[in-house]
Design a protein around this motif. Structure first.
Motif, short mmCIF file in Angstrom:
data_model
loop_
_atom_site.label_atom_id
_atom_site.label_comp_id
_atom_site.label_asym_id
_atom_site.label_seq_id
_atom_site.Cartn_x
_atom_site.Cartn_y
_atom_site.Cartn_z
N ILE A 260 1.98 -3.39 -8.58
CA ILE A 260 2.95 -3.96 -7.63
C ILE A 260 4.37 -3.56 -8.04
O ILE A 260 4.77 -3.71 -9.19
N SER A 261 5.14 -3.07 -7.08
CA SER A 261 6.52 -2.66 -7.35
C SER A 261 7.49 -3.83 -7.24
O SER A 261 8.51 -3.86 -7.94
N SER A 262 7.22 -4.78 -6.35
CA SER A 262 8.13 -5.91 -6.14
C SER A 262 8.16 -6.81 -7.37
O SER A 262 7.18 -6.89 -8.13
N GLN A 263 9.26 -7.52 -7.57
CA GLN A 263 9.32 -8.47 -8.68
C GLN A 263 8.47 -9.69 -8.35
O GLN A 263 8.31 -10.07 -7.19
N SER B 8 -10.34 3.96 -3.37
CA SER B 8 -10.48 3.27 -2.08
C SER B 8 -11.49 2.14 -2.09
O SER B 8 -11.95 1.70 -1.02
N VAL B 9 -11.86 1.65 -3.27
CA VAL B 9 -12.70 0.46 -3.38
C VAL B 9 -11.78 -0.75 -3.46
O VAL B 9 -10.99 -0.87 -4.40
N ALA B 10 -11.88 -1.66 -2.49
CA ALA B 10 -10.87 -2.71 -2.35
C ALA B 10 -11.05 -3.86 -3.33
O ALA B 10 -10.06 -4.44 -3.80
N TRP B 11 -12.29 -4.22 -3.65
CA TRP B 11 -12.49 -5.50 -4.32
C TRP B 11 -11.86 -5.61 -5.70
O TRP B 11 -11.48 -6.71 -6.11
N PRO B 12 -11.68 -4.53 -6.51
CA PRO B 12 -10.98 -4.72 -7.79
C PRO B 12 -9.52 -5.12 -7.61
O PRO B 12 -8.90 -5.58 -8.58
N CYS B 13 -8.97 -4.94 -6.41
CA CYS B 13 -7.55 -5.22 -6.17
C CYS B 13 -7.31 -6.57 -5.51
O CYS B 13 -6.18 -6.88 -5.11
N ASP C 130 -3.18 -4.02 -2.01
CA ASP C 130 -2.10 -3.11 -2.34
C ASP C 130 -2.61 -1.67 -2.35
O ASP C 130 -3.63 -1.35 -2.96
N GLN C 131 -1.87 -0.80 -1.67
CA GLN C 131 -2.35 0.56 -1.48
C GLN C 131 -2.34 1.39 -2.77
O GLN C 131 -3.18 2.26 -2.95
N SER C 132 -1.40 1.13 -3.66
CA SER C 132 -1.39 1.84 -4.93
C SER C 132 -2.61 1.47 -5.76
O SER C 132 -3.25 2.33 -6.39
N CYS C 133 -2.95 0.19 -5.76
CA CYS C 133 -4.14 -0.27 -6.47
C CYS C 133 -5.39 0.32 -5.83
O CYS C 133 -6.30 0.79 -6.53
N LEU C 134 -5.43 0.34 -4.51
CA LEU C 134 -6.58 0.89 -3.80
C LEU C 134 -6.78 2.36 -4.14
O LEU C 134 -7.92 2.81 -4.39
N SER C 135 -5.71 3.12 -4.18
CA SER C 135 -5.81 4.55 -4.52
C SER C 135 -6.33 4.74 -5.93
O SER C 135 -7.13 5.64 -6.20
N ALA C 136 -5.88 3.88 -6.84
CA ALA C 136 -6.31 4.00 -8.24
C ALA C 136 -7.78 3.68 -8.42
O ALA C 136 -8.38 4.07 -9.43
N HIS C 137 -8.38 2.97 -7.44
CA HIS C 137 -9.79 2.60 -7.53
C HIS C 137 -10.63 3.33 -6.48
O HIS C 137 -11.65 2.81 -6.00
N ASP D 78 4.24 -6.02 -1.54
CA ASP D 78 4.79 -4.68 -1.36
C ASP D 78 4.70 -4.23 0.09
O ASP D 78 5.58 -3.51 0.58
N TRP D 79 3.65 -4.63 0.77
CA TRP D 79 3.55 -4.36 2.21
C TRP D 79 4.73 -4.97 2.95
O TRP D 79 5.34 -4.33 3.82
N LEU D 80 5.08 -6.20 2.60
CA LEU D 80 6.21 -6.87 3.25
C LEU D 80 7.50 -6.09 2.99
O LEU D 80 8.32 -5.92 3.91
N HIS D 81 7.69 -5.63 1.78
CA HIS D 81 8.87 -4.82 1.48
C HIS D 81 8.92 -3.58 2.37
O HIS D 81 9.99 -3.22 2.90
N ASP D 82 7.78 -2.95 2.58
CA ASP D 82 7.74 -1.75 3.41
C ASP D 82 8.12 -2.06 4.86
O ASP D 82 8.73 -1.22 5.54
N GLN D 83 7.77 -3.24 5.35
CA GLN D 83 8.11 -3.61 6.72
C GLN D 83 9.60 -3.83 6.89
O GLN D 83 10.15 -3.62 7.98
#
Length: 387
Positions: free
Chosen positions: A271-274, A256-261, A247-254, A190-195
Motif C-alpha cells: 500500500i502506498s497511502s499512509q 493475479s490470485v486475489a485471496w492473499p491480498c 490492491d492491484q500491486s499486491c494482486l500483481s505480486a501474487h 490506494d484505489w481511492l487515491h487514484d480516483q
C-alpha cells in the motif's frame, strides 16, 4: 523507531469533554440512496446509500472522512440468507438518519481533535463481503445474492465527486472503518487515491481491521462459528464467492490470485497511502466469533495458551508496521475488546500522559509524529481496558 512499552503513566483519565455546541445541531445526516441502476447493491439487490454531514468550519471545507461500517461477513448460504431481513443485507432497513458521534466521525472537538469539523460520510454496510465484493450479478454460485461492497464505495465516491464543492475539491481524505469496515480500508485506500488524483492526501485509518490467517481454538470448551473461516485454506472459497477487489500491486505480486491480498497483515507492504491502525491485541470478536474461544474464557489455562499465541502474532503484525518512510502508525492495546475504543479507554502512554486512540491518531496525522504505541504486558494487561 519509537515504541512505547508496558505500564501506563499513573493518572486517571479525565471525563470526556462536552461536545461542541456549534456542531451538535449539524451532526445528524439524512440517508441518500444510490440510484436503482447502480452496481452498488446490497445482498438482496436493493441499492445501498450513504449519509453526508457537511463540514462545520470554513477551514475544513476541502477535508473529507469516509467511514465504512462494520458488521461481520457471510461465506455460507445459511449465514448470507439470514442477513436479508435487516440492514446488514438490505437497504430497506436502513435508518433514515445517522448521527455523527463515533470513532473518527464524531463532532466533538475535544475527543476527536483531528477530524471533528470535516465533511463526514458514513457508508452503511449491507454486502457482507468486507467491502471488497465485485459480484453485482446474482447467480447460483452466489446463492442468488449480490456481493458488491467495492461497487458501493465506488458509487458513493462517484456521487460525492459530482457534488458542487464536493469530493472533487478535496485536499485531504481519510478512509476509515471499524471491524469489517476496518478490514475493507486497506484494499480500497490506494484505489481511492487514484480516483481523486494527486491533489488530495489520502490516508487509511482502520479500526479493528488488522488480521491474519488463524487456526481456531480446539481445546476444552471450544465453540464454533457461522462467520467466515479465517484459516488460510478457507480464503480461496471466500474469494470465489465475493470476487473481491484488492490492491492491484499486491494482486500483481501474487500472479493475479486475489485471496492473499484480502487481509491487511499480508497486503499492507504493497500500500502506498499512509495508514494508522487502531487494534486490540486480544480481539474479543475475532477470538470468540471466528476462532472458537468460549466467551466466558473457561477453562482459562487452555484458553490463555491460545490467546497468548494469537497475541504474539498480533504484536508481530504491529511491529511490522513500524515504517517511518511509509508513514505507518498504530495504537495497539492488550484488552479483550473489539471496537470499544473511546476517549476514556483504553489508553496508552505518550509524551508523559495517557492518550486515547483518537489523540494518538491526531498526534500522528496532524502533528506528523511517529506513533507506534502498544502494550507488552501480557494478556489483558492494560489497566484502562473497558470492563
Amino acid at each position: 523507531m519509537i515504541v512505547i512499552r508496558t505500564a501506563l503513566v499513573v493518572a486517571a483519565a479525565a471525563a470526556a469533554a462536552a461536545s461542541d455546541p456549534a456542531a451538535d445541531a449539524d451532526d445528524v445526516a439524512p440517508l441518500t440512496l444510490l440510484p436503482k441502476t447502480t452496481l452498488g447493491k446490497c445482498l438482496d439487490g436493493t441499492p445501498s446509500g450513504y449519509y453526508l454531514s457537511p463540514s462545520v468550519t470554513a477551514a475544513a471545507r476541502t477535508k473529507w472522512i469516509l467511514n465504512l461500517e462494520g458488521g461481520g461477513e457471510c461465506a455460507s448460504k445459511d449465514r448470507c440468507l439470514s442477513q436479508l431481513n435487516g440492514p446488514l443485507g438490505s437497504s430497506k432497513y436502513f435508518s433514515k438518519t445517522w448521527r455523527m458521534n463515533q470513532f473518527l466521525i464524531s463532532r466533538d472537538s475535544k475527543t476527536n481533535p483531528a477530524t471533528w469539523d470535516w465533511n463526514m460520510v458514513h457508508l452503511p454496510y449491507c454486502t457482507q463481503d468486507l467491502w471488497m465484493g465485485t459480484r453485482a450479478t446474482p447467480s447460483n454460485q452466489s446463492y442468488g445474492l449480490s456481493f458488491a461492497g467495492h461497487y458501493v464505495l465506488d458509487a458513493v465516491v462517484t456521487e460525492l465527486l459530482n457534488l458542487p464543492n464536493g469530493l472533487g475539491q478535496a485536499t485531504e481524505v481519510i478512509l476509515t472503518g471499524e471491524s469489517a469496515g476496518g478490514i475493507g480500508v486497506t484494499p480500497n485506500v490506494d484505489w481511492l487515491h487514484d480516483q481523486l488524483g494527486s491533489q488530495a492526501k489520502v490516508t487509511g485509518a482502520p479500526i479493528a481491521g488488522l488480521y491474519f490467517y488463524a487456526d481456531p481454538y480446539t481445546g476444552p470448551g471450544h465453540t464454533s462459528s457461522d462467520l467466515a473461516d479465517f484459516r488460510e485454506a478457507a480464503w480461496p472459497s471466500h474469494a470465489q464467492l465475493w470476487q473481491p477487489f484488492v490492491d492491484q500491486s499486491c494482486l500483481s505480486a501474487h500472479d493475479s490470485v486475489a485471496w492473499p491480498c484480502m487481509l491487511a497483515n499480508y497486503s499492507t507492504r504493497f500500500i502506498s497511502s499512509q495508514l494508522f491502525f487502531t487494534q486490540s491485541k486480544s480481539d474479543q470478536v475475532v477470538l470468540t466469533a471466528h476462532d472458537w474461544v468460549p466467551g466466558d474464557l473457561k477453562p482459562w489455562a487452555d484458553v490463555e495458551q491460545y490467546i497468548q499465541v494469537w497475541q504474539r502474532n498480533m504484536t508481530s503484525a504491529l511491529n511490522g508496521l513500524s515504517n517511518q518512510a511509509a508513514r505507518r502508525g498504530f495504537f495497539g492495546v492488550d484488552c479483550f475488546i473489539h471496537t470499544t475504543f473511546s476517549p476514556q479507554a483504553p489508553l496508552l502512554p505518550f509524551h508523559g500522559k495517557n492518550v486515547s486512540f483518537a489523540a494518538a491518531f491526531d498526534a500522528w496525522y496532524t502533528d506528523n509524529e511517529f506513533v507506534y504505541l502498544q502494550d507488552y504486558g501480557g494478556v489483558f494487561s492494560n489497566p484502562t481496558c473497558p470492563k
